[in-house]
Design a protein around this motif. Structure first.
Motif, PDB file in Angstrom:
ATOM      1  N   LEU A  13       0.898  -1.119  -0.102  1.00 53.83           N
ATOM      2  CA  LEU A  13      -0.091  -0.095  -0.052  1.00 53.83           C
ATOM      3  C   LEU A  13       0.828   1.238  -0.010  1.00 53.83           C
ATOM      4  CD1 LEU A  13      -2.812  -1.194   2.701  1.00 53.83           C
ATOM      5  CD2 LEU A  13      -2.573  -1.684   0.458  1.00 53.83           C
ATOM      6  N   TYR A  14       0.632   2.124  -0.982  1.00 56.87           N
ATOM      7  CA  TYR A  14       1.565   3.508  -0.778  1.00 56.87           C
ATOM      8  C   TYR A  14       0.433   4.763  -1.167  1.00 56.87           C
ATOM      9  CZ  TYR A  14       0.858   3.199  -6.015  1.00 56.87           C
ATOM     10  OH  TYR A  14       0.424   3.111  -7.364  1.00 56.87           O
ATOM     11  N   ASP A  15       1.216   5.725  -1.016  1.00 59.14           N
ATOM     12  CA  ASP A  15       0.712   7.185  -1.461  1.00 59.14           C
ATOM     13  C   ASP A  15       0.545   7.431  -2.916  1.00 59.14           C
ATOM     14  OD1 ASP A  15      -0.334   9.716  -1.647  1.00 59.14           O
ATOM     15  OD2 ASP A  15       1.196  10.474  -0.247  1.00 59.14           O
ATOM     16  N   GLY A  16      -0.615   7.168  -3.389  1.00 54.26           N
ATOM     17  CA  GLY A  16      -0.737   7.043  -4.778  1.00 54.26           C
ATOM     18  C   GLY A  16      -0.460   8.422  -5.799  1.00 54.26           C
ATOM     19  N   VAL A  17      -0.523   9.533  -4.705  1.00 52.20           N
ATOM     20  CA  VAL A  17      -0.187  10.753  -5.431  1.00 52.20           C
ATOM     21  C   VAL A  17       1.297  11.459  -5.267  1.00 52.20           C
ATOM     22  CG1 VAL A  17      -2.743  11.417  -5.399  1.00 52.20           C
ATOM     23  CG2 VAL A  17      -1.290  12.108  -3.364  1.00 52.20           C
ATOM     24  N   CYS A  18       2.059  10.524  -4.180  1.00 55.85           N
ATOM     25  CA  CYS A  18       3.337  10.906  -4.023  1.00 55.85           C
ATOM     26  C   CYS A  18       4.227  10.631  -5.199  1.00 55.85           C
ATOM     27  CB  CYS A  18       3.605  10.197  -2.521  1.00 55.85           C
ATOM     28  SG  CYS A  18       5.446  10.524  -2.306  1.00 55.85           S
ATOM     29  N   GLY A  19       5.035  11.479  -5.644  1.00 52.60           N
ATOM     30  CA  GLY A  19       5.960  11.273  -6.667  1.00 52.60           C
ATOM     31  C   GLY A  19       7.080  10.340  -6.116  1.00 52.60           C
ATOM     32  N   VAL A  20       7.451  10.369  -5.052  1.00 43.76           N
ATOM     33  CA  VAL A  20       8.668   9.688  -4.520  1.00 43.76           C
ATOM     34  C   VAL A  20       7.962   8.262  -4.485  1.00 43.76           C
ATOM     35  CG1 VAL A  20      10.033   9.039  -2.447  1.00 43.76           C
ATOM     36  CG2 VAL A  20       9.880  11.119  -3.311  1.00 43.76           C
ATOM     37  N   CYS A  21       6.831   7.934  -3.882  1.00 42.54           N
ATOM     38  CA  CYS A  21       6.339   6.709  -3.551  1.00 42.54           C
ATOM     39  C   CYS A  21       6.037   6.097  -5.204  1.00 42.54           C
ATOM     40  CB  CYS A  21       4.780   6.726  -2.867  1.00 42.54           C
ATOM     41  SG  CYS A  21       5.002   7.556  -1.405  1.00 42.54           S
ATOM     42  N   ASN A  22       5.538   6.858  -6.085  1.00 43.16           N
ATOM     43  CA  ASN A  22       5.237   6.281  -7.391  1.00 43.16           C
ATOM     44  C   ASN A  22       6.722   5.825  -8.184  1.00 43.16           C
ATOM     45  OD1 ASN A  22       2.555   6.408  -8.950  1.00 43.16           O
ATOM     46  ND2 ASN A  22       2.615   8.063  -7.511  1.00 43.16           N
ATOM     47  N   GLY A  23       7.831   6.685  -7.811  1.00 49.85           N
ATOM     48  CA  GLY A  23       8.945   6.257  -8.000  1.00 49.85           C
ATOM     49  C   GLY A  23       9.498   4.820  -7.536  1.00 49.85           C
ATOM     50  N   ALA A  24       9.226   5.006  -6.381  1.00 50.33           N
ATOM     51  CA  ALA A  24       9.607   3.521  -5.581  1.00 50.33           C
ATOM     52  C   ALA A  24       9.034   2.401  -6.172  1.00 50.33           C
ATOM     53  CB  ALA A  24       9.188   3.711  -4.103  1.00 50.33           C
ATOM     54  N   VAL A  25       7.450   2.374  -6.625  1.00 52.01           N
ATOM     55  CA  VAL A  25       6.783   1.485  -7.329  1.00 52.01           C
ATOM     56  C   VAL A  25       7.481   1.129  -8.466  1.00 52.01           C
ATOM     57  CG1 VAL A  25       4.652   0.584  -8.091  1.00 52.01           C
ATOM     58  CG2 VAL A  25       4.833   2.095  -5.938  1.00 52.01           C
ATOM     59  N   ARG A  26       7.787   2.137  -9.389  1.00 46.86           N
ATOM     60  CA  ARG A  26       8.260   1.763 -10.633  1.00 46.86           C
ATOM     61  C   ARG A  26       9.714   0.832 -10.408  1.00 46.86           C
ATOM     62  NH1 ARG A  26       6.524   7.029 -11.485  1.00 46.86           N
ATOM     63  NH2 ARG A  26       8.617   7.801 -11.278  1.00 46.86           N
TER      64      ARG A  26
END
Length: 146
Positions: A13-26
């Motif tokens: 589960l992650y913060d879907g609008v966070c740029g850092v979080c999205n980068g981590a998911v990628r």
């Protein structure tokens, strides 16, 4: 070949609008050799179900690693423990992050919290959760893309 089925594979589960979080998911998607870790935004129906089963998560703004989601052995890890769970899951060189376990959890979590406070300044913030590429959409739980 992975022994996890889609239904019991871990979910991050992650913060879907966070740029850092999205980068981590990628990054995780790129290094996930098993291809089984799934993802869900913290504001998704899936996440609300996890929070309902684990009320101590209510109001937390933290990454959450959910093991055996919905199963009898469901576990949740947050903050630095969640990050270490991801490293353990990825294996290989990522397991070197396990060395951070020598740092007491309360200190690791204070560092996590300090970074979490500035994450939008560091990586930006999206207006909505970005749409993943068609190649990985099936790995995102509880997401609909039109």
């Amino acid at each position: 070949m992975s022994t996890s089925t889609k239904s019991n594979a871990p979910v991050l589960l992650y913060d879907g609008v966070c740029g850092v979080c999205n980068g981590a998911v990628r990054t995780i998607l790129r290094f996930d050799s098993r291809g089984t870790l799934r993802f869900a935004a913290l504001d998704s129906d899936f996440a609300r179900g996890v929070i309902a089963r684990h009320p101590h998560l209510a109001g937390r703004d933290s990454v959450v690693f959910v093991g055996d989601p919905g199963g009898r052995a469901e576990t949740v890890s947050t903050e630095s423990a969640a990050m270490l769970a991801v490293a353990d899951y990825l294996g290989g060189y990522w397991k070197l992050a396990s060395a951070a376990r020598v740092i007491p959890a309360f200190l690791r979590d204070r560092l996590y919290a300090a970074f979490a406070k500035v994450r939008y300044h560091v990586g930006g913030q999206y207006d909505t959760c970005p749409i993943p590429s068609p190649a990985v959409r099936s790995r995102f739980v509880d997401a609909t893309y039109g």
